[in-house]
Design an enzyme around this catalytic site. Structure first.
Site, PDB file in Angstrom:
ATOM      1  N   GLU A 241       0.844  -1.200   0.000  1.00  0.00           N
ATOM      2  CA  GLU A 241       0.000   0.000   0.000  1.00  0.00           C
ATOM      3  C   GLU A 241       0.876   1.245   0.000  1.00  0.00           C
ATOM      4  OE1 GLU A 241      -2.458  -0.136   3.507  1.00  0.00           O
ATOM      5  OE2 GLU A 241      -2.967  -2.236   3.135  1.00  0.00           O
TER       6      GLU A 241
ATOM      7  N   LYS B 187       2.204   4.641   1.587  1.00  0.00           N
ATOM      8  CA  LYS B 187       2.303   5.169   2.950  1.00  0.00           C
ATOM      9  C   LYS B 187       1.891   6.637   2.895  1.00  0.00           C
ATOM     10  CE  LYS B 187       5.191   5.150   7.031  1.00  0.00           C
ATOM     11  NZ  LYS B 187       5.046   6.540   7.440  1.00  0.00           N
TER      12      LYS B 187
ATOM     13  N   ASP C  38       1.166  10.319   3.919  1.00  0.00           N
ATOM     14  CA  ASP C  38       1.872  11.197   4.846  1.00  0.00           C
ATOM     15  C   ASP C  38       0.891  12.143   5.529  1.00  0.00           C
ATOM     16  OD1 ASP C  38       4.022  12.096   6.183  1.00  0.00           O
ATOM     17  OD2 ASP C  38       4.919  13.203   4.532  1.00  0.00           O
TER      18      ASP C  38
ATOM     19  N   TYR D  30      -7.274   1.935   6.384  1.00  0.00           N
ATOM     20  CA  TYR D  30      -6.539   0.741   5.966  1.00  0.00           C
ATOM     21  C   TYR D  30      -6.361  -0.303   7.071  1.00  0.00           C
ATOM     22  CZ  TYR D  30      -3.029   3.869   7.901  1.00  0.00           C
ATOM     23  OH  TYR D  30      -2.369   4.748   8.708  1.00  0.00           O
TER      24      TYR D  30
ATOM     25  N   LYS E 177      10.707   3.460   3.267  1.00  0.00           N
ATOM     26  CA  LYS E 177      10.710   4.922   3.175  1.00  0.00           C
ATOM     27  C   LYS E 177      11.469   5.355   1.939  1.00  0.00           C
ATOM     28  CE  LYS E 177       9.130   6.414   7.324  1.00  0.00           C
ATOM     29  NZ  LYS E 177       9.152   7.474   8.261  1.00  0.00           N
TER      30      LYS E 177
ATOM     31  N   CYS F 182      27.922  44.032  10.851  1.00  0.00           N
ATOM     32  CA  CYS F 182      26.623  43.388  11.082  1.00  0.00           C
ATOM     33  C   CYS F 182      25.575  43.948  10.106  1.00  0.00           C
ATOM     34  CB  CYS F 182      26.199  43.654  12.526  1.00  0.00           C
ATOM     35  SG  CYS F 182      24.490  43.203  12.859  1.00  0.00           S
TER      36      CYS F 182
ATOM     37  N   CYS G 281      22.974  46.169  12.131  1.00  0.00           N
ATOM     38  CA  CYS G 281      23.255  47.464  12.768  1.00  0.00           C
ATOM     39  C   CYS G 281      24.545  48.134  12.300  1.00  0.00           C
ATOM     40  CB  CYS G 281      23.282  47.306  14.283  1.00  0.00           C
ATOM     41  SG  CYS G 281      24.724  46.426  14.882  1.00  0.00           S
TER      42      CYS G 281
ATOM     43  N   CYS H 107      27.699  39.707  16.369  1.00  0.00           N
ATOM     44  CA  CYS H 107      27.606  41.132  16.565  1.00  0.00           C
ATOM     45  C   CYS H 107      27.399  41.328  18.065  1.00  0.00           C
ATOM     46  CB  CYS H 107      26.418  41.691  15.788  1.00  0.00           C
ATOM     47  SG  CYS H 107      26.019  43.359  16.304  1.00  0.00           S
TER      48      CYS H 107
ATOM     49  N   CYS I 246      22.153  46.775  18.514  1.00  0.00           N
ATOM     50  CA  CYS I 246      21.751  45.990  17.342  1.00  0.00           C
ATOM     51  C   CYS I 246      20.252  45.658  17.379  1.00  0.00           C
ATOM     52  CB  CYS I 246      22.560  44.706  17.290  1.00  0.00           C
ATOM     53  SG  CYS I 246      22.152  43.684  15.874  1.00  0.00           S
TER      54      CYS I 246
END
Ligand code: AMP
Length: 704
Positions: A125, A127, A129, A241, A329, A423, A426, A441, A446
């Site tokens: 079958e 699978k 999700d 199922y 899987k 950064c 800032c 930073c 900031c």
């Protein structure tokens, strides 16, 4: 009299007629639902179906005594309440063992053959999700729907599952003959079709809301809505199922079970195959893998089950999964796409993270347009450059990952990527400590770190500004009133009182913080100005400087002035402080902007030095662990209750607004009210104002 009797009978007859018509309509509607969902062969138009529903609704409206929970008009009920009730599963809801590739799947089949002594018929079958769901029918009527939870206990989601159109509210009469028990529990997966998912996310995006990561999360989220009307709109669907206990049904195996489920009215996935050899199973898996992308719902593998229930029973279960089934899987999916840019995100703690900006690409069921590159070392190790064609990998629910670049497609001018020197949030210089992976930073100004820094400053271990919660801080930042920790001290009680909390009252007027809270906050801020230098140091959020380290440093350098004058070597001499901490403190104090914030703090009255005796101006914490409640007015001292509360808190006490068994003392001033009575009733010791003043004078706990 005779006439009246005749009238009465007619009325009764009419009701009886309505009851029969209602039942016939229900059967007809159920029949078309079955044709539509279970057989995928609708026979009437949507309009004709709606017309049947309308007639049923009208008749039920006229004759409400005939409404039953299983009527197709009764799918959407009222609010679920705050919590979903726990459901203990009569039969455990197992998980499945996984085969991560075809070799592992072949090994499992080999073992099954060995265990049984022959190769059994295997049922293959898809699978699905989504989320596991268990549906219980009593006397053929749906009475409960539960999630898997931990397998032993799930949650009752009946009201929400009833809104899912392909779940029959009662089993088809034709299928009841095979049922051997008064109650039967059927299991399957509830999922969100890809089309519904795309619609839902398009709406979320249009409303500026965060989209769901994938259909599975969206399905799980939709199932746990408090309001079934919302679940109804989410367009969920199911595939059934399994049966909890196969003794409840006279079927012999999985394939037959699926046929029975379909005949009972359930939606059963059509992609099933029975295999008589390992090769047939492997072929099925390969075929499914190829068409996976074209299915209207997400799958994450193939489930292979021993078909015969008697053999299943013989094989049994391990602690977590049946021995007679395995989930193959799918391997993670990989796609190539263009790396348009590498941007840098500044986290709440100042760490800079490179992020891959990709041309959107569909991988394993969801669109990927960004992926973290974690840190500079990763970028170099993978050698990905802007303009590269990169390989993106994703396995089902796993976060997408950039694996590397396709070298042959690299543009001639692509350069290795480097961290910016400043950064991006800032503009302060970016710091990289030796031996560390992260770039940071460390600026107090900031914006990316603002909320974190502000919350840390007012936190208990630091300046302990009681009442300054995250919500108020966020509002102060949004209103542009506070950008760094010094700004807290330029707030007046008046201004705080008018702070717009970003919500509106029932009459449409904006909700403000209010005078009472504002005054308390202003008092708490005022009280925090006198905290010890160790607390100030800790509150500044200097990297590597925790509470203890701050105390060790403050013991040697009890003021900002002294600390600023110290060089790295002197700092490293402090007991408990090594070169790493010393470097961090040194750098922090010399980062442009940080000195300016500290100066402003000082100007606004925040103490930057401990008292000469080196103990700080902190009071002895003689009331630590005790909870006080204040009531009545303090006439002798003229203190307000808030002031008295602050004085107690400064000595380590907790102050609460209501009396309970946990209260240590109640301080009762004049005209004390119900809190006094409650204290007496609970046997909580009561102090008068004189006793309070004694505590404040002697800094000793009360004696009773
Ligand atoms: P896992 O959660 O990865 O251990 O996988 C087990 C889960 O797969 C089960 O609990 C079911 O919810 C789900 N599942 C999806 N499709 C099927 C299927 N056809 N047969 C059995 N389980 C399935």
């Amino acid at each position: 009299m005779a006439d009246q009797e005749k009238l009465f009978t007619t009325e009764e007859e009419r009701a009886e007629g309505a009851r029969e018509r209602i039942e016939a309509l229900r059967r007809e509607i159920e029949h078309h639902t079955y044709l539509y969902y279970a057989l995928d062969k609708p026979e009437i138009s949507d309009a004709a179906f709606d017309s049947l529903m309308r007639e049923l609704r009208e008749l039920e409206h006229e004759y409400p005594q005939f409404i039953t929970a299983a009527s197709p008009t009764q799918r959407v009920g009222g609010y679920v309440g705050e919590q979903f009730a726990p459901v203990a599963h009569a039969q455990r809801m197992y998980s499945l063992d996984n085969a991560m590739d075809l070799d592992e799947l072949a090994t499992w089949m080999g073992k099954v053959e060995e265990d049984l002594g022959f190769f059994p018929e295997l049922d293959c079958e898809l699978k699905i999700d989504g989320s596991s769901i268990a549906l219980t029918y009593e006397g053929g009527v749906l009475v409960r729907a539960a999630t898997r939870g931990d397998g032993v206990t799930g949650e009752d989601v009946t009201a929400n599952m009833r809104t899912v159109r392909d779940v029959p509210l009662r089993l088809r009469a034709e299928a009841l003959g095979a049922v051997e028990a008064p109650s039967i529990e059927l299991r399957g997966e509830v999922y969100m079709p890809k089309a519904s998912f795309d619609r839902l996310n398009a709406v979320a995006e249009a409303n500026g809301k965060a989209p769901f990561a994938n259909p599975r999360n969206a399905a799980a989220g939709s199932l746990r809505q408090k309001d079934p009307k919302i679940t109804e709109k989410r367009d969920l669907a199911t595939f059934l199922y399994a049966i909890a206990d196969d003794a409840a049904l006279s079927v012999e195996g999985q394939f037959q079970l699926l046929e029975w489920l379909r005949s009972a009215g359930f939606h059963v996935n059509p992609d099933v195959s029975t295999a008589k050899s390992a090769n047939e199973v492997l072929e099925f898996c390969q075929k499914v893998q190829e068409k996976r992308g074209n299915l209207p719902y997400d799958i994450d593998g193939v489930v292979v089950k021993v078909n015969d229930f008697a053999l299943q029973r013989r094989m049994g279960f391990t602690a977590r999964a049946p021995r007679w089934a395995i989930a193959f899987k799918f391997p993670p999916e990989e796609k190539t796409t263009l790396l348009r840019d590498i941007t840098v995100q500044v986290g709440r703690t100042g760490v800079l993270t490179p992020v891959a900006e990709l041309n959107p690409v569909l991988v394993a069921g969801s669109t990927v347009s960004r992926a973290t590159l974690h840190n500079l070392d990763e970028v170099h190790r993978k050698d990905v450059r802007i303009g590269d064609t990169v390989i993106v990998r994703k396995a089902g629910d796993v976060i997408p990952e950039v694996l590397g670049a396709v070298d042959s497609l690299r543009p001639a001018d692509a350069k290795p990527w480097e961290m910016p020197a400043v950064c991006p949030s800032c503009g302060s210089p970016v710091i990289h400590e030796e031996g560390e992976v992260a770039y940071r930073c460390i600026s107090l100004e900031c914006p990316a770190q603002r909320l974190e820094r502000l919350a840390h400053w007012v936190s208990r271990g630091a300046m302990d500004v009681d009442g300054m919660g995250d919500e108020i801080i966020a509002r102060l930042v949004d209103e542009g009133r506070v950008t760094d920790v010094a700004d807290f001290y330029s707030l007046s009680a008046d201004e705080l009182a008018l702070l717009d909390m970003g919500r509106v009252a029932k009459d449409g007027s904006p909700i403000t913080l209010g005078r009472k809270t504002a005054e308390k906050l202003a008092l708490a801020l005022e009280a925090s100005k006198g905290r010890s230098f160790a607390r100030v140091l800790f509150g500044l959020g200097i990297r590597h400087v925790g509470k203890n380290t701050a105390e060790w440093i403050a013991a040697v350098f009890p003021s900002m002035e002294a600390l600023r004058a110290a060089d790295e070597e002197a700092l490293a001499q402090v007991e408990g402080v090594g070169p790493k901490v010393a470097h961090s403190v040194y750098l922090f104090l010399r980062t442009p902007g940080n000195g300016e914030v500290i100066e402003r703090l000082e100007k606004l009255g925040v103490s930057m030095a401990d008292a000469a005796d080196g103990t700080g101006d902190e009071l002895p914490q003689c009331l630590a662990g005790m909870t006080f409640v204040l009531t009545g007015s303090l006439v002798e001292s003229g203190m307000t209750r808030d002031e008295a509360g602050e004085a107690l808190k400064a000595r380590g006490a907790k102050v609460s607004g209501s009396v309970s068994k946990k209260t240590s003392f109640v301080v009762a001033g004049e005209a004390a009210g119900s809190k006094y009575d409650k204290a007496v009733a609970l046997g909580v010791p009561v102090l008068d104002e004189a006793a309070l003043l004694r505590i404040l004078e002697t800094n000793e706990p009360p004696v009773v």
